[in-house]
Write a protein that holds these residues in place. Structure first.
Motif, PDB file in Angstrom:
ATOM      1  N   PHE A 205       0.681  -0.953   0.091  1.00  0.00           N
ATOM      2  CA  PHE A 205      -0.383   0.388  -0.182  1.00  0.00           C
ATOM      3  C   PHE A 205       1.276   1.278   0.128  1.00  0.00           C
ATOM      4  N   LEU A 206       0.618   2.084  -0.892  1.00  0.00           N
ATOM      5  CA  LEU A 206       1.094   3.297  -0.695  1.00  0.00           C
ATOM      6  C   LEU A 206       0.719   4.281  -0.044  1.00  0.00           C
ATOM      7  N   LEU A 207       1.163   4.555   1.636  1.00  0.00           N
ATOM      8  CA  LEU A 207       0.072   5.477   2.481  1.00  0.00           C
ATOM      9  C   LEU A 207      -0.055   6.294   1.850  1.00  0.00           C
ATOM     10  N   PRO A 208       0.895   7.279   1.003  1.00  0.00           N
ATOM     11  CA  PRO A 208       0.926   8.946   0.247  1.00  0.00           C
ATOM     12  C   PRO A 208      -0.578   8.622  -0.296  1.00  0.00           C
ATOM     13  N   THR A 209      -0.313   7.775  -0.863  1.00  0.00           N
ATOM     14  CA  THR A 209      -0.887   7.004  -2.390  1.00  0.00           C
ATOM     15  C   THR A 209      -2.758   7.816  -1.856  1.00  0.00           C
ATOM     16  N   VAL A 210      -2.777   6.735  -0.668  1.00  0.00           N
ATOM     17  CA  VAL A 210      -3.986   5.939  -0.340  1.00  0.00           C
ATOM     18  C   VAL A 210      -4.450   8.053   0.549  1.00  0.00           C
ATOM     19  N   ALA A 211      -3.767   8.552   1.033  1.00  0.00           N
ATOM     20  CA  ALA A 211      -4.225   9.359   1.756  1.00  0.00           C
ATOM     21  C   ALA A 211      -4.589  10.878   0.961  1.00  0.00           C
ATOM     22  N   ALA A 212      -3.769  10.855   0.179  1.00  0.00           N
ATOM     23  CA  ALA A 212      -4.021  12.024  -0.754  1.00  0.00           C
ATOM     24  C   ALA A 212      -5.514  11.547  -1.707  1.00  0.00           C
ATOM     25  N   LEU A 213      -5.214  10.469  -2.199  1.00  0.00           N
ATOM     26  CA  LEU A 213      -6.510   9.766  -2.911  1.00  0.00           C
ATOM     27  C   LEU A 213      -7.830  10.325  -1.814  1.00  0.00           C
ATOM     28  N   LEU A 214      -7.749   9.526  -0.759  1.00  0.00           N
ATOM     29  CA  LEU A 214      -8.858  10.109   0.296  1.00  0.00           C
ATOM     30  C   LEU A 214      -9.012  11.537   0.119  1.00  0.00           C
TER      31      LEU A 214
END
Length: 332
Positions: A201-210
């Protein structure tokens, strides 16, 4: 920071599309992440983890507005979760080189489906009774598997199938599918966690998408009233087709003069689909206007009192007069 802002804009755009169509959040996000060079499994895993938050917010909103049929949610969510878990496990087990054309192929097909789906008006069949489990179960299983392996596809597979059945109101179709997607996204995330580990999981990517998705959620409610869903669906379908065609041509080692020819052919098909979507939209609007005028006219005639001693043309009271007039005209 610049990359995170771009990813937030990706999430915002994807949620705007999903809010207007009731589908395509995963398709749009995954396509743009693949285009940016993110590995297929990591892209799908990150999108599904972000969807846990966005679908929870969407599900609560639909529930508060009475757009959820919980019987449908219960019968489609569990098979969908099983399919999504199996799809995530499958995608995690294959190599990146094999996964890229597989995922691009699924996205390409779903994008082409959106083009066809929104280039013509949906004609629902009139059906009696409710939706049965033997229909909802396999539908959820297939939609969940496609969603996890393709990085999106739950809405494009499940929503049109339920709409065409004609047995559920459109608003409840979209509300029930969006609510069930929370369970599907959670199951897919668990599958990716087992298959890839937390590093998948690319957590920064997840946070940005969210963040982008949550910002866009209220805007999407306004957008759906302004932008016709038919045009938006055909536009997004063309973007998905052209973007994933690039990956497929690379995998097939198609080069030289063939690539421009393929792009030109796809662009022509996209233009034709947009033209058909505009025509279908105009026909639908004309039909609604005609129906509204007819309803208004019937209401006006019903509200107009009939003068005493007179009769409505075509009624039994006027039949002798009409017959006498016809005979007199014939004699002349």
């Amino acid at each position: 920071m610049r990359k995170l802002l771009v990813l937030a804009l990706v999430g915002l755009a994807a949620q705007l599309v999903d809010g207007a169509l009731g589908m395509a959040y995963g398709l749009t996000s995954s396509t743009l992440l693949l285009f940016a060079g993110v590995a297929p499994a990591a892209a799908s895993a990150s999108v599904h983890l972000a969807e846990i938050g966005t679908t929870l917010a969407a599900g609560v909103a639909h529930w508060r507005f009475g757009n959820v049929d919980w019987r449908v949610v219960g019968r489609i969510a569990v098979p969908g979760a099983l399919g999504a878990f199996a799809g995530a496990t499958f995608l995690s087990a294959i190599s990146t080189e094999s996964a890229a054309p597989w995922m691009a192929g699924i996205l390409f097909v779903l994008g082409a489906y959106l083009l066809v789906r929104f280039s013509r008006p949906l004609r629902p069949r009139a059906g009696a009774g409710g939706l049965r489990g033997r229909f909802l179960g396999p539908l959820g299983l297939v939609a969940g598997f496609v969603d996890a392996t393709g990085g999106g596809g739950w809405g494009p597979v499940a929503t049109p199938a339920l709409l065409v059945s004609g047995r559920l109101e459109p608003r409840k179709v979209i509300g029930s599918v969006d609510t069930a997607e929370f369970v599907v996204a959670g199951a897919a995330s668990i599958g990716f966690l087992i298959g890839l580990g937390s590093q998948g999981f690319l957590l920064p990517t997840v946070a940005a998408l969210l963040v982008g998705g949550l910002i866009a959620a209220p805007v999407a409610a306004w957008l759906v009233r302004i932008v016709p869903a038919q045009l938006l669906g055909a536009t997004i379908g063309g973007v998905i087709v052209l973007t994933n065609a690039r990956t497929l041509m690379r995998a097939g080692e198609l080069g030289g003069a063939a690539r421009p020819a393929v792009y030109a052919l796809l662009a022509v098909g996209w233009a034709v689909a947009l033209a058909l979507a505009v025509r279908a939209l105009r026909r639908t609007r004309r039909a609604r206007t005609t129906a509204a005028l007819a309803t208004t006219g019937d209401a006006g005639r019903a509200a107009t009192p009939t003068p005493a001693g007179s009769a409505v043309p075509g009624s039994p009271a006027t039949a002798p007069v009409q017959e006498a007039s016809r005979l007199a005209t014939a004699d002349r």
